[in-house]
Enzyme design. Structure first.
Site, PDB file in Angstrom:
ATOM      1  N   GLY A 125      45.959   0.821  46.142  1.00 44.84           N
ATOM      2  CA  GLY A 125      45.480  -0.688  46.287  1.00 44.84           C
ATOM      3  C   GLY A 125      44.240  -1.293  45.477  1.00 44.84           C
ATOM      4  O   GLY A 125      44.264  -2.296  45.078  1.00 44.84           O
TER       5      GLY A 125
ATOM      6  N   ARG B  12      45.265  10.350  53.108  1.00 47.15           N
ATOM      7  CA  ARG B  12      44.431  10.533  54.127  1.00 47.15           C
ATOM      8  C   ARG B  12      44.890  11.078  55.411  1.00 47.15           C
ATOM      9  O   ARG B  12      44.221  12.048  55.919  1.00 47.15           O
ATOM     10  CB  ARG B  12      43.465   9.398  54.485  1.00 47.15           C
TER      11      ARG B  12
ATOM     12  N   ARG C 292      51.824  -3.669  51.354  1.00 50.17           N
ATOM     13  CA  ARG C 292      50.798  -4.263  51.457  1.00 50.17           C
ATOM     14  C   ARG C 292      50.215  -5.579  51.317  1.00 50.17           C
ATOM     15  O   ARG C 292      50.504  -6.071  50.206  1.00 50.17           O
ATOM     16  CB  ARG C 292      49.423  -3.087  50.886  1.00 50.17           C
TER      17      ARG C 292
ATOM     18  N   ARG D 187      47.924   3.016  59.738  1.00 52.33           N
ATOM     19  CA  ARG D 187      47.195   4.498  59.901  1.00 52.33           C
ATOM     20  C   ARG D 187      46.712   4.423  61.327  1.00 52.33           C
ATOM     21  O   ARG D 187      46.119   5.663  61.637  1.00 52.33           O
ATOM     22  CB  ARG D 187      46.039   4.267  59.046  1.00 52.33           C
TER      23      ARG D 187
ATOM     24  N   LYS E 285      46.705  -0.149  55.663  1.00 52.43           N
ATOM     25  CA  LYS E 285      46.270   0.909  54.390  1.00 52.43           C
ATOM     26  C   LYS E 285      47.645   1.337  54.025  1.00 52.43           C
ATOM     27  O   LYS E 285      48.729   0.866  53.973  1.00 52.43           O
ATOM     28  CB  LYS E 285      45.405   2.023  55.179  1.00 52.43           C
TER      29      LYS E 285
ATOM     30  N   LYS F  10      36.842   8.344  43.906  1.00 54.90           N
ATOM     31  CA  LYS F  10      37.926   7.719  43.618  1.00 54.90           C
ATOM     32  C   LYS F  10      37.567   5.970  43.301  1.00 54.90           C
ATOM     33  O   LYS F  10      37.709   5.552  42.405  1.00 54.90           O
ATOM     34  CB  LYS F  10      39.175   7.822  44.590  1.00 54.90           C
TER      35      LYS F  10
ATOM     36  N   ARG G 244      36.167   1.788  39.221  1.00 52.59           N
ATOM     37  CA  ARG G 244      35.445   0.534  38.741  1.00 52.59           C
ATOM     38  C   ARG G 244      34.891   0.793  37.297  1.00 52.59           C
ATOM     39  O   ARG G 244      34.970   0.064  36.285  1.00 52.59           O
ATOM     40  CB  ARG G 244      34.131   0.426  39.585  1.00 52.59           C
TER      41      ARG G 244
ATOM     42  N   ASP H 133      37.735   4.454  55.657  1.00 57.20           N
ATOM     43  CA  ASP H 133      38.497   5.914  55.174  1.00 57.20           C
ATOM     44  C   ASP H 133      38.399   7.363  55.808  1.00 57.20           C
ATOM     45  O   ASP H 133      39.241   8.105  55.654  1.00 57.20           O
ATOM     46  CB  ASP H 133      38.132   6.052  53.378  1.00 57.20           C
TER      47      ASP H 133
END
Ligand code: S3P
Length: 434
Positions: A102, A393, A130, A351, A347, A22, A27, A321
């Protein structure tokens, strides 16, 4: 698929090809849009987050073809992007929607800070909660105008001619580092980022693949603005964070044996492997030829007797993560204490508290601290219900805990796994033995 029932498993076995990473997919897509010529990205990540990056780039004038169905084999996930050249994106007709992502919002803000038009980036309810001060500060120092509501999205950006700065992010964040470097591409002079703690370095590895020269030494990255980017042919390695799910399942259940192919082995991402080994897992790594300056290879993971793990502030950025799935591992009979991880509260969910609530709902023994948590795997989970709380997650971590329970469990809002790993529950069922 709002709720999913997860059945106890005695062990997991199989061989899997891990879908594209991801972080790296975001990028490559962003750099492709700023490059001259047509870039081909193969094994593009299948989740909704990376689709958000593509739809934002299309709204900014990049011509994009692919990547096809999210559930296609990783080899079939090919995207071509016709770039618009440095500073060449077009003002969008509407607000840009980063969805749950994000990384899309923060990295794109860095790019748009250097484009001479106004834009607004927003997202779903989780993303709109966030913190964005961490990018507003450095990008404003470079000359851009950014505004949010109490520093949260939607973020309005008025881009301008930027100038380079030397920035030391106050939080360990690859997104902040990358936002500043991407803005630096559009800035006059040198942009320099110094990290107090190393974070994933995919941006630094990706820029030279697109022809940008930069220097890296002792935690400092420096690049000169105004460099031309050239289109590239790139392949995305398998997502180490996705691989960590199956590594945890194999480490957790006696008799398990899982092999994972084409996994990204970037040292800034595989902190979980040494932790799993420390916890008792048996791991074999075979390294392949790197793709686009990212190391890849295969992993074979087998169970070993589980022992207690401590993760402190120095380890946290390397496993940020993976902390939820490492917590899931501890419910299988180990123990885990995490400190120095206050970032987890910012996050896709808080979390720390949502993880503690979910694992307790499955019968786990969890204590929550301001900047961490403790899981004691001193009793087998009973099974129960856990709410993914809008966090992909957590949905996966709860499932990996639930396979060790006495009874089936129900994970609410489990479809959020589509953010990073569509098909996660099918694969879990495929490799699980009753
Ligand atoms: C990411 C960086 C990390 C990570 C996120 C992806 C990236 O976030 O948690 O899932 O691709 O740069 P932070 O930069 O907020 O630590």
């Amino acid at each position: 698929m709002p709720s999913v029932v997860v059945h106890p498993a005695s062990r997991v076995r199989g061989r899997l090809t891990i879908p594209g990473d991801k972080s790296i997919s975001h990028r490559y897509a962003l750099l492709a849009a700023l490059a001259e010529g047509t870039t081909t990205i193969s094994r593009y990540a299948p989740g909704a987050d990376c689709a958000s990056t593509l739809s934002c780039l299309a709204a900014l004038g990049a011509t994009i073809d692919g990547p096809g169905a999210a559930n296609a084999h990783p080899d079939q996930r090919v995207v071509t992007i016709q770039g618009r050249g440095l500073g060449g994106l077009r003002a969008p007709a509407d607000s840009l929607d980063a969805g749950n992502s994000g990384t899309t919002l923060r990295l794109l803000a860095g790019v748009l800070a250097g484009h001479p038009f106004e834009s607004v980036i927003t997202g779903d309810a989780s993303l709109r909660g966030r913190p964005m001060r961490r990018i507003i500060d450095p990008l404003s120092r470079m000359g851009a105008h950014l505004r949010g509501h109490a520093d949260r999205p939607p973020i309005a950006i008025r881009g301008t001619a930027l100038h380079g700065i030397h920035y030391t992010p106050p939080v360990a964040s690859a997104q902040v580092k990358s936002a500043v470097l991407l803005a630096g591409l559009h800035a006059s002079g040198d942009t320099v980022v110094t990290e107090r703690q190393a974070t994933r370095d995919h941006t630094e590895r990706a820029l030279p693949v697109f022809g940008v020269s930069l220097t890296r030494a002792n935690g400092t990255i420096s690049l000169r603005g105004g460099q031309r980017l050239d289109a590239a042919e790139v392949q995305v390695p398998g997502d180490a964070s996705s691989a960590a799910c199956w590594a945890v399942a194999a480490a957790a259940l006696p008799g398990s044996d899982v092999t994972l192919d084409d996994v990204g082995l970037n040292p800034t991402r595989i902190g979980f492997l040494s932790l799993l080994e420390r916890a008792g897992a048996r791991i074999e790594i075979s390294t392949g030829d790197p793709v686009g300056d990212e190391p890849i290879g295969s992993l074979r993971i087998r169970h070993g007797h589980l022992t207690a793990l401590e993760i402190g502030p120095a380890d946290v950025p390397g496993v940020i993560d993976e902390l939820p799935v490492l917590a899931a591992l501890a419910t299988h009979g180990g123990a885990l204490r995490v400190t120095g991880a206050g970032e987890l509260r910012h996050k896709e969910s808080d979390r720390i508290s949502a993880l503690a609530a979910g694992l307790r709902g499955l019968g786990g023994h969890v204590e929550e601290q301001v900047d961490g948590f403790q899981v004691l795997g001193d009793r087998r989970l009973t099974g129960g219900t856990a709410d993914a709380a809008g966090d992909h997650r957590l949905a996966m971590a709860f499932a990996l805990a639930a396979i060790g329970a006495q009874e089936p469990s129900e994970i609410h809002h489990a479809d959020i796994v589509d953010v990073s790993y569509p098909g996660f529950f099918d694969i879990l069922a495929e490799i699980s033995e009753p």
